[in-house]
Design an enzyme around this catalytic site. Sequence first.
Site, PDB file in Angstrom:
ATOM      1  N   ASP A   1       0.883  -1.168   0.000  1.00 36.37           N
ATOM      2  CA  ASP A   1       0.000   0.000   0.000  1.00 36.37           C
ATOM      3  C   ASP A   1       0.921   1.217   0.000  1.00 36.37           C
ATOM      4  OD1 ASP A   1      -2.248   1.690   0.285  1.00 36.37           O
ATOM      5  OD2 ASP A   1      -1.971   1.725   2.458  1.00 36.37           O
TER       6      ASP A   1
ATOM      7  N   GLU B   1      -1.280  -1.437  -4.793  1.00 33.05           N
ATOM      8  CA  GLU B   1      -2.504  -0.674  -5.037  1.00 33.05           C
ATOM      9  C   GLU B   1      -2.249   0.384  -6.094  1.00 33.05           C
ATOM     10  OE1 GLU B   1      -5.659   2.157  -2.633  1.00 33.05           O
ATOM     11  OE2 GLU B   1      -4.476   0.703  -1.502  1.00 33.05           O
TER      12      GLU B   1
ATOM     13  N   ASP C   1      -2.296   0.891   7.467  1.00 31.18           N
ATOM     14  CA  ASP C   1      -1.493   0.766   6.246  1.00 31.18           C
ATOM     15  C   ASP C   1      -1.039  -0.673   6.012  1.00 31.18           C
ATOM     16  OD1 ASP C   1      -1.314   3.597   5.290  1.00 31.18           O
ATOM     17  OD2 ASP C   1      -0.456   3.862   7.282  1.00 31.18           O
TER      18      ASP C   1
END
Length: 173
Positions: A8, A67, A139
């Site tokens: 991420d 992502e 996160d």
Amino acid sequence: MAIILGVDPGSRITGYGVIQCQGRQQLYLGSGCIRTSGEDLPLRLKQIFDGISEIIRQYQPDEFAIERVFLAKNADSALKLGQARGAAIVAATVANLPVAEYSATQIKNAVVGTGRAKKEQVQHMIQQLLKLPAAPQADAADALGVAVCHYHTNQSLVALSGRATTRTYGRYR
């Protein structure tokens, strides 16, 4: 049996999560955050590259998933996020890992069942899916979600390709 590194990305905090897949089972191997310091963006990008490279050395993943950039609140944030993604992707590419990218909606849908899930819902489902004693920080949970999404996407593709090539009673299914 595959090891998947999910990321991420962020210019200040980059989450990572590592899972091992055995059949239909997903096992938690590790997760955490790479926290960059300083105002110098090139230095922060190097910290992300070095951090991801170290995680790759430590866990020896077979696959890398990250992502995709979403529409940020302002152009400067979007550019910095894109650069952070680039640093992580280059680290994976240097290690000869295949790179897969997923949108936030795809990730939330794979983990929670709805693309509009809140961060807390993702954290809770990651804790349940990977049988963790506590919910990981946001996160790291998002990064584990990326890895879980990649696993489920691969499983779906394998299932579909298997059916497409299976011949039953003279017809393809």
